[in-house]
Scaffold this motif. Structure first.
Motif, PDB file in Angstrom:
ATOM      1  N   VAL A   1       0.854  -1.187   0.000  1.00 25.06           N
ATOM      2  CA  VAL A   1       0.000   0.000   0.000  1.00 25.06           C
ATOM      3  C   VAL A   1       0.888   1.234   0.000  1.00 25.06           C
ATOM      4  O   VAL A   1       2.044   1.170   0.415  1.00 25.06           O
ATOM      5  CB  VAL A   1      -0.955   0.009   1.216  1.00 25.06           C
ATOM      6  CG1 VAL A   1      -1.893  -1.185   1.184  1.00 25.06           C
ATOM      7  CG2 VAL A   1      -0.191   0.038   2.529  1.00 25.06           C
ATOM      8  N   ALA A   2       0.339   2.348  -0.458  1.00 26.26           N
ATOM      9  CA  ALA A   2       1.081   3.613  -0.512  1.00 26.26           C
ATOM     10  C   ALA A   2       0.523   4.589   0.522  1.00 26.26           C
ATOM     11  O   ALA A   2      -0.651   4.499   0.912  1.00 26.26           O
ATOM     12  CB  ALA A   2       0.983   4.215  -1.910  1.00 26.26           C
ATOM     13  N   ALA A   3       1.352   5.525   0.925  1.00 25.81           N
ATOM     14  CA  ALA A   3       0.983   6.489   1.965  1.00 25.81           C
ATOM     15  C   ALA A   3      -0.258   7.299   1.618  1.00 25.81           C
ATOM     16  O   ALA A   3      -1.033   7.665   2.495  1.00 25.81           O
ATOM     17  CB  ALA A   3       2.153   7.428   2.241  1.00 25.81           C
ATOM     18  N   GLY A   4      -0.486   7.569   0.340  1.00 21.89           N
ATOM     19  CA  GLY A   4      -1.616   8.387  -0.074  1.00 21.89           C
ATOM     20  C   GLY A   4      -2.899   7.613  -0.303  1.00 21.89           C
ATOM     21  O   GLY A   4      -3.898   8.178  -0.745  1.00 21.89           O
ATOM     22  N   GLU A   5      -2.907   6.323   0.025  1.00 24.26           N
ATOM     23  CA  GLU A   5      -4.106   5.507  -0.187  1.00 24.26           C
ATOM     24  C   GLU A   5      -4.921   5.407   1.103  1.00 24.26           C
ATOM     25  O   GLU A   5      -4.418   5.628   2.201  1.00 24.26           O
ATOM     26  CB  GLU A   5      -3.710   4.108  -0.672  1.00 24.26           C
ATOM     27  CG  GLU A   5      -3.064   4.119  -2.047  1.00 24.26           C
ATOM     28  CD  GLU A   5      -2.678   2.750  -2.529  1.00 24.26           C
ATOM     29  OE1 GLU A   5      -3.156   2.353  -3.597  1.00 24.26           O
ATOM     30  OE2 GLU A   5      -1.884   2.081  -1.838  1.00 24.26           O
ATOM     31  N   ASN A   6      -6.181   5.033   0.936  1.00 27.69           N
ATOM     32  CA  ASN A   6      -7.109   4.886   2.043  1.00 27.69           C
ATOM     33  C   ASN A   6      -7.428   3.409   2.216  1.00 27.69           C
ATOM     34  O   ASN A   6      -7.716   2.713   1.235  1.00 27.69           O
ATOM     35  CB  ASN A   6      -8.387   5.683   1.766  1.00 27.69           C
ATOM     36  CG  ASN A   6      -9.413   5.528   2.863  1.00 27.69           C
ATOM     37  OD1 ASN A   6     -10.094   4.521   2.942  1.00 27.69           O
ATOM     38  ND2 ASN A   6      -9.518   6.533   3.714  1.00 27.69           N
ATOM     39  N   PHE A   7      -7.390   2.940   3.442  1.00 26.19           N
ATOM     40  CA  PHE A   7      -7.618   1.530   3.762  1.00 26.19           C
ATOM     41  C   PHE A   7      -8.925   1.006   3.157  1.00 26.19           C
ATOM     42  O   PHE A   7      -8.953  -0.047   2.539  1.00 26.19           O
ATOM     43  CB  PHE A   7      -7.628   1.361   5.283  1.00 26.19           C
ATOM     44  CG  PHE A   7      -7.875  -0.038   5.749  1.00 26.19           C
ATOM     45  CD1 PHE A   7      -6.850  -0.963   5.767  1.00 26.19           C
ATOM     46  CD2 PHE A   7      -9.132  -0.431   6.174  1.00 26.19           C
ATOM     47  CE1 PHE A   7      -7.071  -2.268   6.202  1.00 26.19           C
ATOM     48  CE2 PHE A   7      -9.364  -1.715   6.610  1.00 26.19           C
ATOM     49  CZ  PHE A   7      -8.332  -2.644   6.625  1.00 26.19           C
ATOM     50  N   PHE A   8      -9.993   1.734   3.332  1.00 23.92           N
ATOM     51  CA  PHE A   8     -11.292   1.261   2.877  1.00 23.92           C
ATOM     52  C   PHE A   8     -11.430   1.337   1.356  1.00 23.92           C
ATOM     53  O   PHE A   8     -12.086   0.496   0.747  1.00 23.92           O
ATOM     54  CB  PHE A   8     -12.417   2.012   3.587  1.00 23.92           C
ATOM     55  CG  PHE A   8     -12.409   1.744   5.071  1.00 23.92           C
ATOM     56  CD1 PHE A   8     -12.820   0.526   5.575  1.00 23.92           C
ATOM     57  CD2 PHE A   8     -11.947   2.700   5.958  1.00 23.92           C
ATOM     58  CE1 PHE A   8     -12.789   0.259   6.934  1.00 23.92           C
ATOM     59  CE2 PHE A   8     -11.913   2.457   7.321  1.00 23.92           C
ATOM     60  CZ  PHE A   8     -12.331   1.227   7.816  1.00 23.92           C
ATOM     61  N   ASP A   9     -10.782   2.329   0.733  1.00 21.40           N
ATOM     62  CA  ASP A   9     -10.790   2.413  -0.728  1.00 21.40           C
ATOM     63  C   ASP A   9     -10.037   1.244  -1.354  1.00 21.40           C
ATOM     64  O   ASP A   9     -10.280   0.882  -2.504  1.00 21.40           O
ATOM     65  CB  ASP A   9     -10.175   3.726  -1.216  1.00 21.40           C
ATOM     66  CG  ASP A   9     -11.048   4.935  -0.886  1.00 21.40           C
ATOM     67  OD1 ASP A   9     -12.248   4.744  -0.562  1.00 21.40           O
ATOM     68  OD2 ASP A   9     -10.528   6.069  -0.943  1.00 21.40           O
ATOM     69  N   LEU A  10      -9.111   0.660  -0.604  1.00 23.66           N
ATOM     70  CA  LEU A  10      -8.343  -0.493  -1.084  1.00 23.66           C
ATOM     71  C   LEU A  10      -9.088  -1.805  -0.881  1.00 23.66           C
ATOM     72  O   LEU A  10      -8.575  -2.868  -1.182  1.00 23.66           O
ATOM     73  CB  LEU A  10      -6.992  -0.561  -0.368  1.00 23.66           C
ATOM     74  CG  LEU A  10      -6.025   0.569  -0.688  1.00 23.66           C
ATOM     75  CD1 LEU A  10      -4.801   0.492   0.226  1.00 23.66           C
ATOM     76  CD2 LEU A  10      -5.592   0.505  -2.147  1.00 23.66           C
ATOM     77  N   GLY A  11     -10.296  -1.734  -0.346  1.00 21.79           N
ATOM     78  CA  GLY A  11     -11.098  -2.933  -0.149  1.00 21.79           C
ATOM     79  C   GLY A  11     -11.060  -3.478   1.265  1.00 21.79           C
ATOM     80  O   GLY A  11     -11.602  -4.544   1.530  1.00 21.79           O
ATOM     81  N   GLY A  12     -10.415  -2.749   2.172  1.00 32.29           N
ATOM     82  CA  GLY A  12     -10.377  -3.193   3.561  1.00 32.29           C
ATOM     83  C   GLY A  12     -11.768  -3.185   4.169  1.00 32.29           C
ATOM     84  O   GLY A  12     -12.584  -2.306   3.880  1.00 32.29           O
ATOM     85  N   ASP A  13     -12.059  -4.194   4.977  1.00 30.63           N
ATOM     86  CA  ASP A  13     -13.369  -4.280   5.616  1.00 30.63           C
ATOM     87  C   ASP A  13     -13.229  -4.105   7.129  1.00 30.63           C
ATOM     88  O   ASP A  13     -12.125  -3.915   7.643  1.00 30.63           O
ATOM     89  CB  ASP A  13     -14.060  -5.602   5.263  1.00 30.63           C
ATOM     90  CG  ASP A  13     -13.275  -6.833   5.699  1.00 30.63           C
ATOM     91  OD1 ASP A  13     -12.552  -6.776   6.730  1.00 30.63           O
ATOM     92  OD2 ASP A  13     -13.377  -7.867   5.022  1.00 30.63           O
ATOM     93  N   SER A  14     -14.347  -4.172   7.834  1.00 29.92           N
ATOM     94  CA  SER A  14     -14.317  -3.894   9.269  1.00 29.92           C
ATOM     95  C   SER A  14     -13.510  -4.935  10.044  1.00 29.92           C
ATOM     96  O   SER A  14     -12.839  -4.595  11.018  1.00 29.92           O
ATOM     97  CB  SER A  14     -15.733  -3.773   9.827  1.00 29.92           C
ATOM     98  OG  SER A  14     -16.457  -4.972   9.617  1.00 29.92           O
ATOM     99  N   ALA A  15     -13.557  -6.198   9.630  1.00 29.09           N
ATOM    100  CA  ALA A  15     -12.774  -7.229  10.316  1.00 29.09           C
ATOM    101  C   ALA A  15     -11.278  -6.969  10.129  1.00 29.09           C
ATOM    102  O   ALA A  15     -10.486  -7.078  11.078  1.00 29.09           O
ATOM    103  CB  ALA A  15     -13.134  -8.612   9.803  1.00 29.09           C
ATOM    104  N   GLN A  16     -10.877  -6.605   8.919  1.00 29.84           N
ATOM    105  CA  GLN A  16      -9.473  -6.293   8.660  1.00 29.84           C
ATOM    106  C   GLN A  16      -9.060  -5.012   9.385  1.00 29.84           C
ATOM    107  O   GLN A  16      -7.927  -4.906   9.855  1.00 29.84           O
ATOM    108  CB  GLN A  16      -9.226  -6.149   7.164  1.00 29.84           C
ATOM    109  CG  GLN A  16      -9.319  -7.467   6.416  1.00 29.84           C
ATOM    110  CD  GLN A  16      -9.286  -7.274   4.915  1.00 29.84           C
ATOM    111  OE1 GLN A  16      -9.978  -6.408   4.380  1.00 29.84           O
ATOM    112  NE2 GLN A  16      -8.494  -8.086   4.247  1.00 29.84           N
ATOM    113  N   ALA A  17      -9.974  -4.050   9.470  1.00 30.43           N
ATOM    114  CA  ALA A  17      -9.681  -2.809  10.186  1.00 30.43           C
ATOM    115  C   ALA A  17      -9.427  -3.103  11.663  1.00 30.43           C
ATOM    116  O   ALA A  17      -8.500  -2.549  12.266  1.00 30.43           O
ATOM    117  CB  ALA A  17     -10.831  -1.820  10.028  1.00 30.43           C
ATOM    118  N   THR A  18     -10.217  -3.985  12.237  1.00 30.16           N
ATOM    119  CA  THR A  18     -10.023  -4.375  13.634  1.00 30.16           C
ATOM    120  C   THR A  18      -8.677  -5.059  13.807  1.00 30.16           C
ATOM    121  O   THR A  18      -7.930  -4.757  14.753  1.00 30.16           O
ATOM    122  CB  THR A  18     -11.160  -5.308  14.097  1.00 30.16           C
ATOM    123  OG1 THR A  18     -12.410  -4.617  13.962  1.00 30.16           O
ATOM    124  CG2 THR A  18     -10.974  -5.739  15.536  1.00 30.16           C
TER     125      THR A  18
END
Length: 91
Positions: A25-42
């Motif tokens: 991932v790159a510094a200018g990207e957003n976790f959720f825009d990359l397909g991250g979900d709530s389980a991965q966020a946790t």
């Protein structure tokens, strides 16, 4: 002394996020825009807490525009703990 902490947090954040998402991932990207979900966020947040040795406020994760912003917010919220004067440190 203000810049190294966000940079250090950014490097750690990007490494952990790449592990959680399974790709770089790159510094200018957003976790959720990359397909991250709530389980991965946790998972990501728990790993960050363990790596940084602090308890973080999960709202900063959702408010951050991208990983660079998140690292800056994390550095600001963990700065006292990193120098040993944060919550849970005996007075």
């Amino acid at each position: 002394m203000g810049e190294p902490a966000p940079d250090r947090h950014l490097v750690e954040l990007l490494a952990i996020c790449a592990d959680v998402l399974g790709h770089d991932v790159a510094a200018g990207e957003n976790f959720f825009d990359l397909g991250g979900d709530s389980a991965q966020a946790t998972d990501l947040f728990l790993r960050l807490e363990a790596r940084l040795g602090v308890e973080l406020d999960v709202t900063v994760f959702f408010e951050a525009a991208d990983f660079r912003d998140l690292a800056s917010r994390l550095a600001g919220s963990t700065a006292p703990a990193l120098d040993g004067s944060g919550p849970g440190t005996p007075a």
